[in-house]
Write a protein that holds these residues in place. Sequence first.
Motif, PDB file in Angstrom:
ATOM      1  N   UNK A  72      -7.613  33.440  15.388  1.00 42.71           N
ATOM      2  CA  UNK A  72      -8.376  32.192  15.438  1.00 42.71           C
ATOM      3  C   UNK A  72      -7.984  31.306  14.259  1.00 42.71           C
ATOM      4  N   UNK A  73      -7.958  30.003  14.519  1.00 42.40           N
ATOM      5  CA  UNK A  73      -7.566  29.083  13.460  1.00 42.40           C
ATOM      6  C   UNK A  73      -7.777  27.644  13.875  1.00 42.40           C
ATOM      7  N   UNK A  74      -6.813  26.782  13.540  1.00 43.48           N
ATOM      8  CA  UNK A  74      -6.921  25.353  13.833  1.00 43.48           C
ATOM      9  C   UNK A  74      -5.522  24.756  13.900  1.00 43.48           C
ATOM     10  N   UNK A  75      -5.444  23.567  14.492  1.00 47.98           N
ATOM     11  CA  UNK A  75      -4.176  22.857  14.538  1.00 47.98           C
ATOM     12  C   UNK A  75      -3.967  22.066  13.250  1.00 47.98           C
ATOM     13  N   UNK A  76      -2.719  21.868  12.925  1.00 47.33           N
ATOM     14  CA  UNK A  76      -2.366  21.085  11.736  1.00 47.33           C
ATOM     15  C   UNK A  76      -1.000  20.457  11.953  1.00 47.33           C
ATOM     16  N   UNK A  77      -0.867  19.205  11.557  1.00 50.90           N
ATOM     17  CA  UNK A  77       0.418  18.521  11.701  1.00 50.90           C
ATOM     18  C   UNK A  77       1.470  19.210  10.850  1.00 50.90           C
ATOM     19  N   UNK A  78       2.668  19.306  11.395  1.00 52.38           N
ATOM     20  CA  UNK A  78       3.756  19.945  10.661  1.00 52.38           C
ATOM     21  C   UNK A  78       4.127  19.149   9.417  1.00 52.38           C
ATOM     22  N   UNK A  79       4.018  17.819   9.488  1.00 51.15           N
ATOM     23  CA  UNK A  79       4.375  16.957   8.362  1.00 51.15           C
ATOM     24  C   UNK A  79       3.285  15.908   8.139  1.00 51.15           C
ATOM     25  N   UNK A  80       2.833  15.785   6.927  1.00 48.30           N
ATOM     26  CA  UNK A  80       1.892  14.736   6.523  1.00 48.30           C
ATOM     27  C   UNK A  80       2.344  14.238   5.149  1.00 48.30           C
ATOM     28  N   UNK A  81       2.669  12.965   5.078  1.00 42.07           N
ATOM     29  CA  UNK A  81       3.269  12.399   3.876  1.00 42.07           C
ATOM     30  C   UNK A  81       2.397  11.267   3.342  1.00 42.07           C
ATOM     31  N   UNK A  82       2.114  11.320   2.066  1.00 48.11           N
ATOM     32  CA  UNK A  82       1.466  10.204   1.374  1.00 48.11           C
ATOM     33  C   UNK A  82       2.565   9.368   0.718  1.00 48.11           C
ATOM     34  N   UNK A  83       2.636   8.090   1.067  1.00 48.13           N
ATOM     35  CA  UNK A  83       3.699   7.220   0.551  1.00 48.13           C
ATOM     36  C   UNK A  83       3.154   6.441  -0.639  1.00 48.13           C
ATOM     37  N   UNK A  84       3.587   6.777  -1.844  1.00 49.81           N
ATOM     38  CA  UNK A  84       3.075   6.091  -3.037  1.00 49.81           C
ATOM     39  C   UNK A  84       3.911   4.861  -3.384  1.00 49.81           C
ATOM     40  N   UNK A  85       3.354   4.024  -4.202  1.00 48.09           N
ATOM     41  CA  UNK A  85       4.085   2.862  -4.709  1.00 48.09           C
ATOM     42  C   UNK A  85       4.932   3.292  -5.902  1.00 48.09           C
ATOM     43  N   UNK A  86       6.179   2.782  -5.945  1.00 56.89           N
ATOM     44  CA  UNK A  86       7.078   3.099  -7.043  1.00 56.89           C
ATOM     45  C   UNK A  86       7.103   1.999  -8.104  1.00 56.89           C
ATOM     46  N   UNK A  87       6.227   1.000  -7.917  1.00 58.79           N
ATOM     47  CA  UNK A  87       6.111  -0.076  -8.897  1.00 58.79           C
ATOM     48  C   UNK A  87       4.678  -0.597  -8.877  1.00 58.79           C
ATOM     49  N   UNK A  88       4.412  -1.618  -9.627  1.00 60.11           N
ATOM     50  CA  UNK A  88       3.071  -2.189  -9.720  1.00 60.11           C
ATOM     51  C   UNK A  88       3.074  -3.598  -9.157  1.00 60.11           C
ATOM     52  N   UNK A  89       2.022  -3.934  -8.402  1.00 62.16           N
ATOM     53  CA  UNK A  89       1.922  -5.282  -7.860  1.00 62.16           C
ATOM     54  C   UNK A  89       0.754  -5.419  -6.917  1.00 62.16           C
ATOM     55  N   UNK A  90       0.465  -6.675  -6.567  1.00 66.49           N
ATOM     56  CA  UNK A  90      -0.618  -6.985  -5.643  1.00 66.49           C
ATOM     57  C   UNK A  90      -0.075  -6.937  -4.213  1.00 66.49           C
ATOM     58  N   UNK A  91      -0.818  -6.302  -3.316  1.00 72.14           N
ATOM     59  CA  UNK A  91      -0.414  -6.206  -1.914  1.00 72.14           C
ATOM     60  C   UNK A  91      -0.593  -7.582  -1.269  1.00 72.14           C
ATOM     61  N   UNK A  92       0.514  -8.186  -0.826  1.00 75.42           N
ATOM     62  CA  UNK A  92       0.447  -9.504  -0.193  1.00 75.42           C
ATOM     63  C   UNK A  92       0.553  -9.417   1.324  1.00 75.42           C
ATOM     64  N   UNK A  93       1.015  -8.288   1.851  1.00 75.71           N
ATOM     65  CA  UNK A  93       1.127  -8.132   3.305  1.00 75.71           C
ATOM     66  C   UNK A  93       1.040  -6.652   3.658  1.00 75.71           C
TER      67      UNK A  93
END
Length: 367
Positions: A72-93
């Motif tokens: 018994x268990x549960x399903x889980x996605x094979x891949x889950x990625x958090x995409x971080x920012x590599x710089x600093x700035x205000x989100x414009x879009x």
Amino acid sequence: MAVRFSHVLALGLTAGIGIWMATGTAVVMGQGTGEDSTPPPAERLKALSSVPFAVKVKTLRATVKTPYLEVRGRTQADTRVEIPSETTGVVRKRPTTEGMFVRKGDLLCALERGAREARVLQANAALAQANIDYEAASKLNNRGFSAANRVIALKATRDAAKAQLQEAELELERTEIRAPIDGIIETPLTDVGAMLDLGKVCATIMAPDPMLAIGAVSESNIQAVKVGQPAVVKLVTGQSVEGKVSYIASSADPDTRTFRVEVKLPNPDFDLKDGVTTSTQLQLADEKVHLVSPGILTLADNGNLGLRGVDADNRVIFYPVEITGGDTQGVWLKGLPEEVTVITVGQDFVKEGRVVHPVFETAEVSQ
């Protein structure tokens, strides 16, 4: 002194008993004197103990069965990625929303460019000037009007200008955060106008194909599980999917003493959802088992589970067994000989080694 009558009577009775005992005739309690009289209790018990105890028996033959290990268990996605920012700035879009499917390279967040474009222009100008100076010095050196060390220095200046341009262009590219894989956008997702610091997550992407069924297998059963082993996964949603074991943990969980097992499931249509309760059936090697009623199971003196049977000499023998499963008809046992005669009635009244009188269930009793 006068002699009383009671004294005379007592003397008479004593003399009579003495004479009767002297004749040698005696009567033993519980024992008759005739030829057809009932024997005494001790002889009757001895005679009964010499008669084999009657027990009902049945002959069982092994059946080849494919066992399954339920996990018994549960399903889980094979891949889950958090995409971080590599710089600093205000989100414009932010062209994406939660639940949207994106392809690799699609834009997730666009940051304010700020002075980064100007730095690229400045680095381009510096590189152009460095190229001119280096080429001029090279021509003069070829004609003998410039020192070789000046050419080397200008070449180093040009290389440094190239590096500065690459760094400025890379910094400008970092303002556009793109998807590294195909998948579905999940929360958390940053908002337009928010300040995105270095390392802060812009979006999370979950790749739904393939999906994994995660479960835990006890240390007593882990040796029966192999990578590539077929499995059938049933979800609480009613779905049933076939897959194969893709991963077995090398070390057990220190708290539960179980091993993590993953089954990879194809999910091209994204029908399987992440985090759903599952029941995984792992197909094990075929084995020979016997189907019996749980009512004939008993315990040995040492506590081992098993059942009692009779051998060729009608002596009682104890067979330790292991329950491998069950259904509405009984329980499946392994550990018995391929063909065995077991006691179905009376097993709790006999001990190992005792000779019994077996009565087969199929035998008809005349009335």
